[in-house]
Design an enzyme around this catalytic site. Structure first.
Site, PDB file in Angstrom:
ATOM      1  N   ILE A 184       0.830  -1.200   0.000  1.00 51.05           N
ATOM      2  CA  ILE A 184       0.000   0.000   0.000  1.00 51.05           C
ATOM      3  C   ILE A 184       0.867   1.254   0.000  1.00 51.05           C
ATOM      4  O   ILE A 184       0.669   2.174  -0.808  1.00 51.05           O
ATOM      5  CB  ILE A 184      -0.954   0.012   1.207  1.00 51.05           C
ATOM      6  CG1 ILE A 184      -1.960  -1.131   1.102  1.00 51.05           C
ATOM      7  CG2 ILE A 184      -1.699   1.345   1.291  1.00 51.05           C
ATOM      8  CD1 ILE A 184      -2.886  -1.252   2.300  1.00 51.05           C
ATOM      9  N   HIS A 443       0.367 -15.117 -30.230  1.00 50.87           N
ATOM     10  CA  HIS A 443       1.620 -14.372 -30.427  1.00 50.87           C
ATOM     11  C   HIS A 443       1.345 -13.146 -31.283  1.00 50.87           C
ATOM     12  O   HIS A 443       0.599 -13.228 -32.261  1.00 50.87           O
ATOM     13  CB  HIS A 443       2.646 -15.263 -31.134  1.00 50.87           C
ATOM     14  CG  HIS A 443       3.905 -14.539 -31.511  1.00 50.87           C
ATOM     15  ND1 HIS A 443       4.904 -14.279 -30.596  1.00 50.87           N
ATOM     16  CD2 HIS A 443       4.317 -14.007 -32.702  1.00 50.87           C
ATOM     17  CE1 HIS A 443       5.883 -13.623 -31.212  1.00 50.87           C
ATOM     18  NE2 HIS A 443       5.549 -13.440 -32.493  1.00 50.87           N
TER      19      HIS A 443
END
Length: 467
Positions: A184, A443
């Site tokens: 955080i 891909h």
């Protein structure tokens, strides 16, 4: 005072509470959700969602400076903090409004007020219109958690702030001290640094992101240094005094005492469960020494008819863990067979680079005496990462040496938070390295890094040298 009747009372409309109400409605149970603040809880209102909105905005702002490498010239780069805050609030409003609509659409209702459990089956609610009693067959406690403050550094909402307040400051601070080098504190530290704030991080332990594997923490530490964020490790805040225009924080470091002058001190040293003041102890509900309500695999407490989910029911304190607990509790209340029996829960740090993990870490595997192999693929070997102009970081997959079952995975870099889901699915399904390595991945995509890392773990990678 006449009593209202409903099938289930859910206390708290955060990620656990509102999901429980929705799932209960789907299963034919009428739920009444008691919320003292706003639907969505900490996550949607002052946590996950607003922080990620600001983190994304700051990231885009920073990226503009790097577009020259692609032949894109941008002049006059600037940001409007007020407009950024307004956009963030709009995101929050849209999502919280959706929560209320979904609860209602599934036959539930949200009542504004504070709940007190008189006994199993009877809840008293203090609403703006007065007190109301609700008779019910089940009570689901989903009250979440709150930030922990430090002795001598109590939150005042002005100079000493928590993560919620840090998301709504009137202006971007010139200087910010962050106490706590966990996810955080680092997420918000990176965000403000990208907007020009001088940031100092103070962490008691000897690495940032305590609990994560050293290589992941070191990758983030390098980025902190590169971006000019000072990090004081093995250090402790020992005092605070007000000065003109801010505060002076005293920090004890391995090299002696340091003074850090700043506009605000952001304290992010953890959270504690909101289990007090609900009447649970008086009803005989078991609560452990840390304040967590004790529950079983179905999220039942020791008192029949009382359930608990989310942060208040134990670690890890993550919204997605609360989601699943809510579904389990709702299904059990409706008479279905369900249990919180997950194999792994992912964790994500929206730092820069992002860090995401699921399953066993290398450190945990070593502590358990497991013999493992690790396949590791840098993003520099992934075509899509190169075209994104963002090759920092890597993906690694951890497998059992003898069976090749996937035990854990980690990613550090661009979109790590999105990539970790595939590894989580593989672990949940007891998959093997070959299951991922033999799956055709589109891909060019970043997801190919997971396939290559799984292949590398068994010595069959194509785009990196096998070791």
């Amino acid at each position: 005072m006449s009593a209202t009747k409903t099938d289930v009372v859910v206390i708290g409309a955060g990620p656990g509470g509102y999901v429980a109400a929705i799932r209960l409605g789907q299963l034919g149970k009428k739920a009444m959700v008691i919320e003292r603040d706003k639907p969505g809880g900490v996550c949607l209102n002052v946590g996950c969602i607003p922080s990620k909105a600001l983190i994304t905005a700051a990231k885009h702002y920073e990226k503009i400076a790097a577009l020259g490498d692609m032949g894109i010239a941008v002049t006059g780069r600037s940001f409007d903090w007020t407009k950024m805050q307004s956009w963030k609030d709009g995101v929050v409003g849209k999502l919280t409004g959706g929560v209320a609509q979904l609860v209602k659409a599934n036959g539930g209702q949200i009542v504004k007020g504070e709940a007190f459990v008189r006994r199993a089956g009877l809840v008293e609610v203090n609403t703006p219109e007065g007190k109301q009693e609700i008779e019910t067959s089940h009570v689901v406690v989903a009250t979440g958690s709150r930030p922990i403050d430090l002795p001598g550094l109590p939150f005042d909402g002005q100079r000493v702030i928590d993560s919620s307040r840090a998301l709504s400051l009137a202006e971007v601070p010139r200087r910010l001290a962050v106490i706590g080098g966990g996810y955080i504190g680092l997420e918000l530290g990176f965000m403000y640094r990208k907007l020009g704030t001088e940031v100092t991080v103070v962490e008691m332990l000897d690495q940032v992101l305590p609990g994560f594997d050293d290589d992941l923490a070191k990758a983030v530490a390098r980025s902190l240094k590169k971006k000019g964020i000072e990090t004081l490790l093995a250090s402790k805040a020992t005092g605070l005094e007000k000065i003109d225009g801010g505060v002076r924080l005293t920090v004890q470091t391995p090299d002696g005492a340091r003074s850090v002058e700043c506009d605000h001190v952001l304290v992010t040293v953890g959270r504690r469960p909101n289990s007090g003041g609900l009447g649970l102890e008086g009803c005989g509900v078991a609560i452990d020494a840390k304040g967590f309500v004790t529950v079983d695999e179905q999220r039942r407490t020791n008192v029949p008819g009382v359930w608990a989910i989310g942060d208040v029911a134990g670690q890890p304190m993550l919204a997605h863990k609360a989601y699943r607990e809510a579904e389990v509790a709702a299904e059990c209340i409706a008479g279905h067979s369900a249990a919180f029996d997950v194999r792994a829960i992912p964790a994500v740090c929206f730092t820069d680079p992002e860090v995401a993990v699921v399953g066993l870490s290398e450190r945990e595997a070593a502590q358990q005496g497991r013999k493992v192999k690790v396949g590791k693929v840098p993003f520099g070997a992934v075509s899509r990462a190169v075209t994104n102009h963002d090759v920092e970081g890597y993906v690694k997959v951890l497998i059992d040496e003898s069976t090749r079952e996937i035990l854990g995975a980690a990613a550090v870099g661009h979109e790590a938070s999105e990539l970790i889901a595939e590894a989580g699915l593989a672990i949940e399904m007891a998959g093997f390295a070959e299951d991922v390595a033999l799956t055709i991945h589109a891909h060019p995509t970043l997801a190919e890094a997971i396939k290559e890392a799984a292949a590398a773990a068994i010595g069959e990678a194509i785009h990196v040298l096998n070791r």
